[in-house]
Design a protein around this motif. Structure first.
Motif, PDB file in Angstrom:
ATOM      1  N   ALA A  23       0.723  -1.141   0.192  1.00 24.33           N
ATOM      2  CA  ALA A  23      -0.122   0.004  -0.131  1.00 24.33           C
ATOM      3  C   ALA A  23       0.824   1.201   0.002  1.00 24.33           C
ATOM      4  N   TYR A  24       1.994   1.227   0.491  1.00 30.58           N
ATOM      5  CA  TYR A  24       2.810   2.406   0.537  1.00 30.58           C
ATOM      6  C   TYR A  24       3.757   2.451  -0.741  1.00 30.58           C
ATOM      7  N   ILE A  25       3.933   1.417  -1.413  1.00 34.02           N
ATOM      8  CA  ILE A  25       4.347   1.572  -2.852  1.00 34.02           C
ATOM      9  C   ILE A  25       3.347   2.304  -3.788  1.00 34.02           C
ATOM     10  N   ASP A  26       1.968   1.817  -3.758  1.00 32.68           N
ATOM     11  CA  ASP A  26       0.837   2.577  -4.527  1.00 32.68           C
ATOM     12  C   ASP A  26       0.819   3.859  -4.151  1.00 32.68           C
ATOM     13  N   THR A  27       0.712   4.157  -2.924  1.00 27.93           N
ATOM     14  CA  THR A  27       0.130   5.480  -2.423  1.00 27.93           C
ATOM     15  C   THR A  27       1.573   6.568  -2.522  1.00 27.93           C
ATOM     16  N   ASN A  28       2.562   6.244  -1.884  1.00 29.50           N
ATOM     17  CA  ASN A  28       3.647   7.141  -1.559  1.00 29.50           C
ATOM     18  C   ASN A  28       4.438   7.202  -3.092  1.00 29.50           C
ATOM     19  N   ILE A  29       4.699   6.170  -3.592  1.00 27.79           N
ATOM     20  CA  ILE A  29       5.676   6.327  -4.753  1.00 27.79           C
ATOM     21  C   ILE A  29       4.722   6.283  -6.112  1.00 27.79           C
ATOM     22  N   ARG A  30       3.766   5.495  -6.424  1.00 24.03           N
ATOM     23  CA  ARG A  30       2.837   5.677  -7.628  1.00 24.03           C
ATOM     24  C   ARG A  30       1.914   7.070  -7.512  1.00 24.03           C
ATOM     25  N   GLY A  31       1.593   7.432  -6.284  1.00 26.19           N
ATOM     26  CA  GLY A  31       0.968   8.621  -6.109  1.00 26.19           C
ATOM     27  C   GLY A  31       1.601   9.919  -6.360  1.00 26.19           C
ATOM     28  N   SER A  32       3.167   9.857  -5.829  1.00 24.97           N
ATOM     29  CA  SER A  32       3.988  10.930  -6.359  1.00 24.97           C
ATOM     30  C   SER A  32       4.194  11.072  -7.756  1.00 24.97           C
ATOM     31  N   PHE A  33       4.405   9.691  -8.388  1.00 20.60           N
ATOM     32  CA  PHE A  33       4.364   9.693  -9.978  1.00 20.60           C
ATOM     33  C   PHE A  33       3.310  10.393 -10.670  1.00 20.60           C
ATOM     34  N   HIS A  34       2.146  10.257 -10.076  1.00 18.84           N
ATOM     35  CA  HIS A  34       0.996  10.612 -10.881  1.00 18.84           C
ATOM     36  C   HIS A  34       0.902  12.381 -10.693  1.00 18.84           C
ATOM     37  N   ILE A  35       1.370  12.928  -9.623  1.00 19.93           N
ATOM     38  CA  ILE A  35       1.566  14.431  -9.480  1.00 19.93           C
ATOM     39  C   ILE A  35       2.700  14.824 -10.373  1.00 19.93           C
ATOM     40  N   LEU A  36       3.895  14.116 -10.368  1.00 19.18           N
ATOM     41  CA  LEU A  36       4.880  14.663 -11.317  1.00 19.18           C
ATOM     42  C   LEU A  36       4.911  14.413 -12.711  1.00 19.18           C
ATOM     43  N   GLN A  37       4.136  13.391 -13.184  1.00 27.55           N
ATOM     44  CA  GLN A  37       3.631  13.262 -14.300  1.00 27.55           C
ATOM     45  C   GLN A  37       2.520  14.349 -14.872  1.00 27.55           C
ATOM     46  N   ALA A  38       1.729  14.670 -14.007  1.00 25.95           N
ATOM     47  CA  ALA A  38       0.571  15.599 -14.444  1.00 25.95           C
ATOM     48  C   ALA A  38       1.216  16.909 -14.516  1.00 25.95           C
TER      49      ALA A  38
END
Length: 336
Positions: A99-114
């Motif tokens: 859950a930490y990978i999905d939220t903290n890493i992938r969530g940050s990726f979504h912010i950065l890509q956007a």
């Protein structure tokens, strides 16, 4: 960067630090969009406790940081993004690391890509002092080696490095703020300071804690919020990691004694095994070197040293001891 006239998004605005930051941004007259975690109760988290004039000034968007479409829509027309949405509980990361990978890493990726696609002018990525692991040198500068001693810390290292890679690769204007142990009103009682305060405030005199020897650099939430604002405004912080801490080291055991003193209580501490981290996972020592923050934008803690810690703890204890606030916490149960 001057934040005046900018549309600002705060992810994790419903959380502990996020709600304080959101309120301060509104008080300063900025246009704020608050991204909160969707739930069927239409709850805005801690923003539900905000004064009416704060809530009336907010644009609130509910969603999930793991949803790339939703986060991109939330970021549209926002020039500045404070990214605080994350899973932060270290004990729970032992139970559910994925859950930490999905939220903290992938969530940050979504912010950065956007941000890359939308041309966002400034992204403030929220880190944590846990990424350093037990201090190899003190005080800890931003150049200290990174050592993840928990899945939580590993996920935050991944998110930070991803953010910096977007700066290097695509010139995405990212600044990484690395707060040390923030405390204050509204914090979860899984954290040690609220755990102590809520147990005392609820009438307990045998206080159940984990390890007492580790040291921490506790930073009052008002100082942390000011650090966020000054990092965002500092052009020289783009592409950099900046520590925000009190530059004062204190053990958990001594912190408990100070809390008892400011609350006028006598207490006995007993070890609760479920609150003790696995031996190799315990971060034994944290102490912030804040010279970079001073150099870049003149930031210094207003709640500094032992006197500042006592003042911050007194304000925090006063908030938690209010019956209307205390009833929001399950003081008889350990919260992961």
């Amino acid at each position: 960067m001057d934040l005046n006239g900018k549309k600002i998004l705060v992810t994790g605005a419903d959380g502990f630090i996020g709600s304080h930051l959101t309120e301060e941004l509104v008080r300063r007259g900025y246009s704020v969009r608050a991204f909160v975690c969707y739930n069927s109760y239409n709850s805005w988290g801690w923003l539900d406790q905000s004064p009416a004039e704060i809530k009336d000034a907010l644009e609130v968007v509910a969603g999930d940081i793991r949803d790339s479409y939703r986060i991109k829509k939330a970021m549209e027309n926002c020039e500045v993004v404070f990214h605080l949405a994350a899973l932060v509980a270290i004990p729970y990361s032992y139970y559910s690391p994925g859950a930490y990978i999905d939220t903290n890493i992938r969530g940050s990726f979504h912010i950065l890509q956007a941000a890359r696609e939308l041309g966002t002018e400034r992204i403030i990525q929220t880190s944590t002092s846990e990424v350093y692991g037990t201090a190899q040198t003190v005080p800890i500068p931003e150049t200290h080696p990174l050592h993840a001693q928990s899945p939580y810390a590993a996920s935050k290292i991944g998110a930070d490095q991803l953010a910096l890679s977007f700066y290097d690769s695509f010139q995405t204007p990212v600044a990484v703020i690395r707060p040390f142990n923030t405390y204050g009103p509204r914090q979860s009682d899984r954290a040690v300071i609220p755990a102590i305060i809520t147990q005392i405030a609820s009438g307990k005199r045998k206080i159940r804690l984990g390890s007492l020897k580790p040291t921490r650099d506790f930073n009052y939430v008002r100082d942390t919020v000011r650090g966020f604002l000054e990092v965002a405004e500092c052009d020289a912080a783009v592409g950099e990691v900046v520590n925000i801490g009190s530059n004062y080291e204190v053990s958990i055991g001594e912190t408990a004694q100070i809390i008892a003193e400011v609350m006028g209580a006598e207490m006995e501490i007993e070890t609760d095994p479920q609150r003790v981290r696995p031996p190799k996972s315990e971060v034994e020592r944290l102490w912030a070197d804040t010279a970079k923050a001073v150099r870049l934008f003149g930031w210094k803690p207003e709640y500094a040293g032992k006197d500042g810690l006592k003042r911050g703890l007194r304000e925090t204890a006063r908030w938690f001891a209010d019956p209307e606030h205390l009833k929001l916490y399950k003081t008889d149960r350990y919260n992961l």
